[in-house]
Design a protein around this motif. Sequence first.
Motif: not given
Lengths: 344, 325
Positions: B11, B71-72, B155, B161, B168-169, B223
């Motif tokens: 990350h 990593e997630h 990602f 991911a 992610d966001h 993104w």
Amino acid sequence: MTSVQGHQQSPGAGAPLRVGVLGGGAMAAVHLRTLSSSPYARVVGVAAKTLSTEVLALAELVGAQCTSVDRLLETGGLDAVVIATPTDTHADFACLAAEHHVAVFCEKPLARHPAEGERIANAVAAHGTKVAVGHVLRYFPEYEQARRVVLGGKLGTISTARMFRVNASPATVKGWYAEPSRSGGLLFDLAIHDLDWCRWTLGPVRRVYACQSGESGHEVVSVLLRHTGGAIAYIDASWRDKRLQTGLEICGTAGLYRVGGSTDAGFELSLDVAGAPSYLPGDAFDSVRADNPYRVELEDALGWFAGGPPPRSVLADGLAALRVAAAAEESIRRARPIEVEIDR
Amino acid sequence: MIRVGLLGCAHVHAAVYVAAFRGAELGAEPVAIYDGDAARSAAFAQANGLGIAHDPEELCRMVDAVIVVAEHVHYPELVAAAAAAGRPVLLEKPLGVTTADCRLLLSSPAWLSVSFPVRYAPSVVRAKHVLDGGELGALVAMSGANRGPYPGGFFGTKSLAGGGALIDHVVHVADTLRYLTGCEYSTVYAEAGHFREVGDVEDCAQLVATTTDGAWASIDSSWSRPPGMPGALDFEMTMWFERGRLHIDGFARRAMLVGPDGAIAFDDYGRGMNEEMLADWIEAISTGGPPPIPAIEGGKATALALAASRSVETGEVTSVRGILE
């Protein structure tokens, strides 16, 4: 399409068009100001249930008689009418004008419901007349430029468009804006500017999802569009703010275009006096500028009525935008995404 | 001085946290790293002057507290190792990338705080004061954006991911709104797309949620920003309340720095939100306090992201509350 740098087509080389103005409120005053200084038009009459002092003064200035809509149309001699009445009256007046073979410049939205818009389309087809629709955003220089950047391919494939349009509530000045059955509320009166621009620039809309909260006349809406071409457009609109503020950001695979509103660009005024909030853009009060969007859109329409090329927004555009707004309204009511049935 | 270890360095925040510890007096020092990729682990250790552990258990023996920044998809196993060793955890967001992972992490016995640094941004801290005062009244609507450039690395890979821009966001705005107003999410609808030639996940996404109190809340987590754009990473929230409007820019503390060639860069000033968050985390560990941001907070925000992902798959409005049940 007309030139993007303002109209270059003189609205008819002949005599000025004889124009009637329907409506006695803020937008009627905006269009009367333009007409009063335009060489292409002569205002022969103003018709409204109630006329603001500003409209009365402008009518006097241009030497127009104040009368009723029926009398104005039946007296004859009109080439065109500007419809700037409450939204729920647009369809009846537009059809009446078509029956009298009079061209129409109709404020947005074209009507309250798509079915009314179709009624106008039928009347226009039957009588062979013209209807331009006042989607004035198509004439705002920053939105015009943004469209040119998108269509020019500078941003690559468009992925997202993010628009906002927040304003003070007009319902504090005119109560009909707060009646959804009359105005359609924020969605039909304000957000429709961006709905139309997104259709115009990013192509037809496939799917709409929308949410609304806040009391009528002071609502906030969120509209999510999926365009047929794949782009995702998102619009925030509000009638809970202090003044008009707008902006847009378009992202593509090759770049980003962001711009705030041109309305108050480079101009900030603070007065120590309390007063009623103004919900109109600054341009609405400065009709003499050559690139004033309200002037150019109206003169483009008059030019079309006089035999020139069509303006940027005609009946089909107004109807398509209305259908997207109606889909958003249905989405709010049913709390689900709505496929837009007819959008070409 | 508390010794901190990193569980993973895939990350981008791994280097950010190390720099934060090194640049501010936070009462802690990063000392070691474990990453499943030995070469990456060695390179990161060398670049940052850290010791290398060969498995998560060894790392836990070398340090007093761990930060999970892998990593997630590796979060559950790494948190389990920290829990077994009794090490307090700072877990990078999101809480997990599947409902199963979320449930595992929510039931973990670990002393675990979730990494939501935006709660510590100066504008958010002030907003919290104002909202706790109650003068704005109930939330009517919120429009938020947390956009950035394509982050690269793992990602863009779904198997590592768990998803793209939604995973992610979304959580930062989702958490900040909950934190500020106490709202809970009811439903969500989202549109997403994969517009770039890299990765196999959505790179642009827009969601519109409703709250249990009838407000709407939208988040642009795309993104969508060109790489190299100054200020590409943003965090903005516009909130309309019964009695006013509040706008927050989480990254407003930055100056424009123009080079001799005219190139524009943004220069952040003041103590950053990461430093503030790490300081709070270290203080809680030092004083034996509860985790500043417990797992359930991460779970509630992550539920919105997972429900939005499901909405994209099904094309339907999705219940957020049901997602972790």
